[in-house]
Design a protein around this motif. Structure first.
Motif, PDB file in Angstrom:
ATOM      1  N   ARG A   1     -45.505 -56.435 -34.381  1.00 48.45           N
ATOM      2  CA  ARG A   1     -44.756 -56.441 -33.732  1.00 48.45           C
ATOM      3  C   ARG A   1     -45.054 -55.885 -32.002  1.00 48.45           C
ATOM      4  N   SER A   2     -46.688 -54.400 -32.309  1.00 53.47           N
ATOM      5  CA  SER A   2     -47.178 -54.560 -30.935  1.00 53.47           C
ATOM      6  C   SER A   2     -47.413 -55.091 -30.412  1.00 53.47           C
TER       7      SER A   2
ATOM      8  N   ILE B   1     -43.885 -60.327 -39.921  1.00 51.90           N
ATOM      9  CA  ILE B   1     -44.658 -59.972 -39.247  1.00 51.90           C
ATOM     10  C   ILE B   1     -44.607 -58.232 -39.313  1.00 51.90           C
TER      11      ILE B   1
ATOM     12  N   LEU C   1     -44.110 -62.882 -25.735  1.00 49.99           N
ATOM     13  CA  LEU C   1     -43.170 -62.810 -24.717  1.00 49.99           C
ATOM     14  C   LEU C   1     -43.443 -63.491 -23.327  1.00 49.99           C
TER      15      LEU C   1
ATOM     16  N   PRO D   1     -37.045 -65.130 -29.408  1.00 46.37           N
ATOM     17  CA  PRO D   1     -36.899 -63.601 -30.117  1.00 46.37           C
ATOM     18  C   PRO D   1     -36.681 -63.208 -28.544  1.00 46.37           C
ATOM     19  N   THR D   2     -35.926 -61.979 -28.799  1.00 48.25           N
ATOM     20  CA  THR D   2     -36.479 -61.055 -27.772  1.00 48.25           C
ATOM     21  C   THR D   2     -37.214 -59.439 -28.186  1.00 48.25           C
ATOM     22  N   LEU D   3     -37.055 -58.637 -26.896  1.00 55.13           N
ATOM     23  CA  LEU D   3     -37.438 -57.620 -27.730  1.00 55.13           C
ATOM     24  C   LEU D   3     -37.142 -56.408 -27.803  1.00 55.13           C
ATOM     25  N   ARG D   4     -37.093 -55.454 -29.029  1.00 58.80           N
ATOM     26  CA  ARG D   4     -36.329 -55.165 -29.785  1.00 58.80           C
ATOM     27  C   ARG D   4     -36.196 -54.053 -28.220  1.00 58.80           C
TER      28      ARG D   4
ATOM     29  N   GLU E   1     -45.304 -58.218 -29.445  1.00 61.79           N
ATOM     30  CA  GLU E   1     -44.023 -59.300 -29.088  1.00 61.79           C
ATOM     31  C   GLU E   1     -44.035 -59.029 -27.874  1.00 61.79           C
TER      32      GLU E   1
ATOM     33  N   TYR F   1     -45.159 -65.588 -33.092  1.00 59.86           N
ATOM     34  CA  TYR F   1     -43.412 -65.635 -31.967  1.00 59.86           C
ATOM     35  C   TYR F   1     -43.035 -66.111 -33.454  1.00 59.86           C
TER      36      TYR F   1
ATOM     37  N   MET G   1     -41.253 -63.300 -34.815  1.00 54.92           N
ATOM     38  CA  MET G   1     -40.561 -62.017 -34.696  1.00 54.92           C
ATOM     39  C   MET G   1     -39.180 -62.346 -34.493  1.00 54.92           C
ATOM     40  N   LYS G   2     -39.074 -63.566 -35.003  1.00 53.51           N
ATOM     41  CA  LYS G   2     -37.448 -63.995 -35.668  1.00 53.51           C
ATOM     42  C   LYS G   2     -37.244 -63.045 -36.602  1.00 53.51           C
TER      43      LYS G   2
END
Length: 125
Positions: free
Chosen positions: A90-91, A85, A97, A121-124, A93, A32, A35-36
């Motif tokens: 990242r998959s 990550i 979330l 973090p937010t989804l890309r 993510e 988590y 992800m930032k």
């Protein structure tokens, strides 16, 4: 001889394999926070809060062995190690979330408050 994982013993059980990869007291939190962006160990440990040094190191090694985290060592004095990550990690993510969102709702339904996470973090796109 390659090391066997628990999920190697149960071929075809996708849920077991998935939970085995992210199980552990700090693995989900490590992923988590990574992800930032890339973090050094001490910064990551600060994000985790009250934990020993040994356990996050062990779990970072396991995440690295599973291809979810990448460890980069720089040949400088003092030595510098960065963790990031991977694309495979990242998959996870959206799943992480969603777990975070579920946890916020669970706490709210019980009248508890979650720690305010300004740097979530937010989804890309």
């Amino acid at each position: 001889m390659p090391k066997l994982h628990d999920y190697d013993q149960v071929p075809g059980c996708t849920m077991y394999a998935t939970l085995n990869l992210i199980s552990g007291k700090w693995k989900g939190m490590i992923l988590y926070h990574l992800m930032k962006g890339t973090m050094r160990f001490n910064a990551l440990k600060r994000e985790l809060g009250d934990c020993s040094q040994r356990l996050p190191i062990k779990q970072l090694r396991e995440l690295e062995a599973d291809g979810l985290v990448e460890r980069t060592v720089y040949a400088v004095v003092p030595p510098r190690v960065d963790y990031s990550i991977t694309e495979e990690g990242r998959s996870l993510e959206p799943i992480l979330l969603d777990l975070r969102g579920w946890g916020e709702g669970w706490l709210r339904r019980r009248g508890l408050t979650a720690r305010d996470d300004q740097t979530a973090p937010t989804l890309r796109p």
